[in-house]
Design an enzyme around this catalytic site. Sequence first.
Site, PDB file in Angstrom:
ATOM      1  N   CYS A   2     -14.472   7.102   1.795  1.00  0.00           N
ATOM      2  CA  CYS A   2     -15.679   6.488   2.341  1.00  0.00           C
ATOM      3  C   CYS A   2     -16.434   5.906   1.155  1.00  0.00           C
ATOM      4  O   CYS A   2     -16.038   6.118   0.012  1.00  0.00           O
ATOM      5  CB  CYS A   2     -16.555   7.545   2.999  1.00  0.00           C
ATOM      6  SG  CYS A   2     -15.677   8.543   4.208  1.00  0.00           S
ATOM      7  N   ARG A  27     -14.012   0.526   1.399  1.00  0.00           N
ATOM      8  CA  ARG A  27     -13.563   1.923   1.352  1.00  0.00           C
ATOM      9  C   ARG A  27     -13.485   2.564   2.733  1.00  0.00           C
ATOM     10  O   ARG A  27     -12.999   3.681   2.884  1.00  0.00           O
ATOM     11  CB  ARG A  27     -14.514   2.745   0.475  1.00  0.00           C
ATOM     12  CG  ARG A  27     -14.676   2.210  -0.923  1.00  0.00           C
ATOM     13  CD  ARG A  27     -15.605   3.095  -1.715  1.00  0.00           C
ATOM     14  NE  ARG A  27     -15.071   4.433  -1.819  1.00  0.00           N
ATOM     15  CZ  ARG A  27     -14.172   4.810  -2.716  1.00  0.00           C
ATOM     16  NH1 ARG A  27     -13.721   3.948  -3.584  1.00  0.00           N
ATOM     17  NH2 ARG A  27     -13.733   6.048  -2.748  1.00  0.00           N
ATOM     18  N   TRP A  75     -14.753   6.203   6.646  1.00  0.00           N
ATOM     19  CA  TRP A  75     -13.384   6.079   7.138  1.00  0.00           C
ATOM     20  C   TRP A  75     -13.030   7.469   7.630  1.00  0.00           C
ATOM     21  O   TRP A  75     -12.881   8.398   6.845  1.00  0.00           O
ATOM     22  CB  TRP A  75     -12.454   5.627   6.005  1.00  0.00           C
ATOM     23  CG  TRP A  75     -11.068   5.326   6.460  1.00  0.00           C
ATOM     24  CD1 TRP A  75     -10.629   4.169   7.032  1.00  0.00           C
ATOM     25  CD2 TRP A  75      -9.920   6.179   6.363  1.00  0.00           C
ATOM     26  NE1 TRP A  75      -9.279   4.265   7.300  1.00  0.00           N
ATOM     27  CE2 TRP A  75      -8.825   5.474   6.903  1.00  0.00           C
ATOM     28  CE3 TRP A  75      -9.708   7.471   5.887  1.00  0.00           C
ATOM     29  CZ2 TRP A  75      -7.545   6.011   6.977  1.00  0.00           C
ATOM     30  CZ3 TRP A  75      -8.437   8.011   5.955  1.00  0.00           C
ATOM     31  CH2 TRP A  75      -7.373   7.287   6.496  1.00  0.00           C
ATOM     32  N   ASN A 101     -17.853  11.832   0.389  1.00  0.00           N
ATOM     33  CA  ASN A 101     -16.575  11.110   0.454  1.00  0.00           C
ATOM     34  C   ASN A 101     -15.503  12.100   0.018  1.00  0.00           C
ATOM     35  O   ASN A 101     -15.525  12.564  -1.115  1.00  0.00           O
ATOM     36  CB  ASN A 101     -16.616   9.911  -0.503  1.00  0.00           C
ATOM     37  CG  ASN A 101     -15.232   9.324  -0.747  1.00  0.00           C
ATOM     38  OD1 ASN A 101     -14.379   9.367   0.128  1.00  0.00           O
ATOM     39  ND2 ASN A 101     -15.014   8.787  -1.927  1.00  0.00           N
ATOM     40  N   GLY A 102     -14.586  12.423   0.938  1.00  0.00           N
ATOM     41  CA  GLY A 102     -13.530  13.373   0.596  1.00  0.00           C
ATOM     42  C   GLY A 102     -13.220  14.273   1.769  1.00  0.00           C
ATOM     43  O   GLY A 102     -13.606  13.985   2.909  1.00  0.00           O
ATOM     44  N   LYS A 492       2.055  -7.782   4.019  1.00  0.00           N
ATOM     45  CA  LYS A 492       0.840  -8.600   4.115  1.00  0.00           C
ATOM     46  C   LYS A 492       0.631  -9.060   5.552  1.00  0.00           C
ATOM     47  O   LYS A 492      -0.465  -8.994   6.083  1.00  0.00           O
ATOM     48  CB  LYS A 492       0.924  -9.854   3.235  1.00  0.00           C
ATOM     49  CG  LYS A 492       0.669  -9.759   1.768  1.00  0.00           C
ATOM     50  CD  LYS A 492      -0.685  -9.343   1.312  1.00  0.00           C
ATOM     51  CE  LYS A 492      -0.867  -7.861   1.394  1.00  0.00           C
ATOM     52  NZ  LYS A 492      -0.605  -7.077   0.216  1.00  0.00           N
ATOM     53  N   GLU A 495      -0.313  -6.017   7.958  1.00  0.00           N
ATOM     54  CA  GLU A 495      -1.605  -5.349   7.825  1.00  0.00           C
ATOM     55  C   GLU A 495      -2.791  -6.216   8.230  1.00  0.00           C
ATOM     56  O   GLU A 495      -3.793  -5.685   8.677  1.00  0.00           O
ATOM     57  CB  GLU A 495      -1.807  -4.739   6.440  1.00  0.00           C
ATOM     58  CG  GLU A 495      -1.918  -5.698   5.307  1.00  0.00           C
ATOM     59  CD  GLU A 495      -2.125  -5.002   3.958  1.00  0.00           C
ATOM     60  OE1 GLU A 495      -2.706  -3.918   3.907  1.00  0.00           O
ATOM     61  OE2 GLU A 495      -1.697  -5.575   2.945  1.00  0.00           O
ATOM     62  N   HIS A 511      24.174  -6.021   7.964  1.00  0.00           N
ATOM     63  CA  HIS A 511      24.423  -4.614   8.291  1.00  0.00           C
ATOM     64  C   HIS A 511      23.484  -4.111   9.386  1.00  0.00           C
ATOM     65  O   HIS A 511      23.311  -2.908   9.557  1.00  0.00           O
ATOM     66  CB  HIS A 511      24.287  -3.747   7.035  1.00  0.00           C
ATOM     67  CG  HIS A 511      25.277  -4.104   5.970  1.00  0.00           C
ATOM     68  ND1 HIS A 511      26.619  -3.789   6.071  1.00  0.00           N
ATOM     69  CD2 HIS A 511      25.141  -4.795   4.814  1.00  0.00           C
ATOM     70  CE1 HIS A 511      27.249  -4.244   5.006  1.00  0.00           C
ATOM     71  NE2 HIS A 511      26.371  -4.875   4.225  1.00  0.00           N
ATOM     72  N   LYS A 610      -9.621   0.222   1.630  1.00  0.00           N
ATOM     73  CA  LYS A 610      -9.146  -0.327   0.364  1.00  0.00           C
ATOM     74  C   LYS A 610      -8.590   0.746  -0.551  1.00  0.00           C
ATOM     75  O   LYS A 610      -7.556   0.565  -1.178  1.00  0.00           O
ATOM     76  CB  LYS A 610     -10.294  -1.073  -0.322  1.00  0.00           C
ATOM     77  CG  LYS A 610      -9.890  -1.765  -1.612  1.00  0.00           C
ATOM     78  CD  LYS A 610      -8.962  -2.932  -1.347  1.00  0.00           C
ATOM     79  CE  LYS A 610      -8.497  -3.604  -2.604  1.00  0.00           C
ATOM     80  NZ  LYS A 610      -7.321  -4.451  -2.347  1.00  0.00           N
TER      81      LYS A 610
END
Length: 615
Positions: A2, A27, A75, A101-102, A492, A495, A511, A610
């Site tokens: 975060c 973040r 987040w 944050n954590g 790329k 996402e 294959h 990020k």
Amino acid sequence: MCGIVGYIGHRQAYPIILKGLQRLEYRGYDSAGVALINENEVNFCKTKGKVADLAAKVSSKISDKGNLGIGHTRWATHGVPNDTNSHPHVSNSGNLVIIHNGIIENYESIKKELINRGYTFSSDTDTEVLVNLIEEIKIRENLKLGRAVRQALREVVGAYAIAVFDKTRPDEIIAAKLGSPLAIGIGEDEFFIASDASPFIEYTKNAIYLEDEELAIIKRGHEVKVRKIKDDSLVNSTIQELKINIDQIEKGGYDHFMLKEIYEQPNAILDTFRGRLLVNEGIVKLSGLENHLDKFINARRIIIVACGTSWHAGLVAEYIFEDLARIPVEVEYASEFRYRNPIIYEDDVLIAISQSGETADTLAAIKLAKSKGAFVFGVCNVVGSTISRESHSGAYTHAGPEIGVASTKAFTTQITLLSLMALRLASAKGIISKSQLREHLIELELIPEKVKKGLQSDAYIQEVSKVYKDTANFLYLGRGYNFPVALEGALKLKEISYIHAEGYPAAEMKHGPIALIDENMPIVVIATKKGHYEKVVSNIQEIKSRKGKIIAIVTEGDTSVKELADHVIEVPETTEFLTPLLTTIPLQLLSYHIAVMLDKNVDQPRNLAKSVTVE
Ligand code: M6R
């Protein structure tokens, strides 16, 4: 994972916090909140959604006055993104307010104990448990806030960057860190706290980066005091002078950070080799490597650990190191490496690649390698980041801040730096002649101009994007140095546009993946002149005969592929090991334009952040 921001000083805290949170949205951005102290009253506002939603809510719901405040952009880890789970969180008395944050891993057992003592909880978060643990200790042992925080942190397992204040002592913020980044900006009678320096860069260039297990007492009118959480000892922290400036973190006229960062690549690559690539002298100078050349030369092998795009750069480096420096290389997903009881020798060298320098899995892989006696070299972009500090030595890519969640310039600058390392090692081992080295250096020096030229295909790539934007699947193929580029191109697209895409070595197509090919399948093939060109042309023919749609990345002036492909994007010619620096550019632009046409949030794609500071 975060973003946190705090302010204490003589200015209004809210505008600083709001702008800071916007800069830290990379973040995490599923909810946001702010707490401001004004005349011993705390005003809160929290909301599911982005920082812009928070701003709208603040203007209609609370007073935004006060010169002490903290803010958070989240987040989600524990508890769904909703208003209640958003930070800041408050203790049961209403006095202590925290942002975090954590992850507190042992929060459940602590929560049970607190519930037994009569505490109640309104959110599902580990953070609300932490603030109440601090309160319990503070009241029980009659401690000042700093001491209570220190004691509480000794009881928790996990990772944190926190800022806490007590509304009854509105002149002080306590900050602490373990495993998540935390910077303290030091101004004239004012202090800033943030996950990185971007929220305060226009106010001060002086900052302290807290180390793990350090706690800072940030008090109006006093110097910042930093103590070790373990034993209370005072730490003599260095005040660093920040090198970034405000223009580097704004969009500068581009619609998105991602596009700005794609276009920054010529300069970013130049910045990576500036002062390190000395064509006239015919040498490479990397100060972080110079004192450790023997470690690399005598290494049993190099193990590269990284995640996502950085892992793809590691794969390119595997080809380059083995080819140029003849040192055996293994490339590992950091997340797999650390959990599979790997065999690590004392004469192994581990290279950790990370744009942010904060990726939890990469950091854990470093710690594991260090515990086994291996030498660790960090390749990071963010100066002062945890990985750069945890490594024995390292080198920065100097790409400048990368804000778009999709990595672009980080990738090309990582490859540039790793190429410089391989060339330096090849010359130290004496397996490359002076003239060969000089030729490579001349070629590398030309890359920024060639990237610029490659960017001129942007308008054409936009046209191609229009044709394929509604496709459900994409295949990306490449060989040798360009196989990892195929993987990167697919990542790329996935996402930022949410279109399913897969990257494969071109020869692997027969294959399995060939079964996917029909007239609805676009296939991006990297078919540059150097590197198994004829073989790739045969693969293109195989695709053609199954009616697949071919978007080929070719060397300028190519004619054979032109006859076969539906669309051809040219890149300038260069020496083989440097082709990824050029072939990557059109793939970045293709995914960018498709995502924009699909109206996706390019800079902040769903579910991503990020820097991934959780395992
Ligand atoms: O900061 P890092 O380079 O350690 O980050 C690693 C990955 O999380 C990152 O590359 C991610 O895959 C990007 N979103 C890719 O664009």
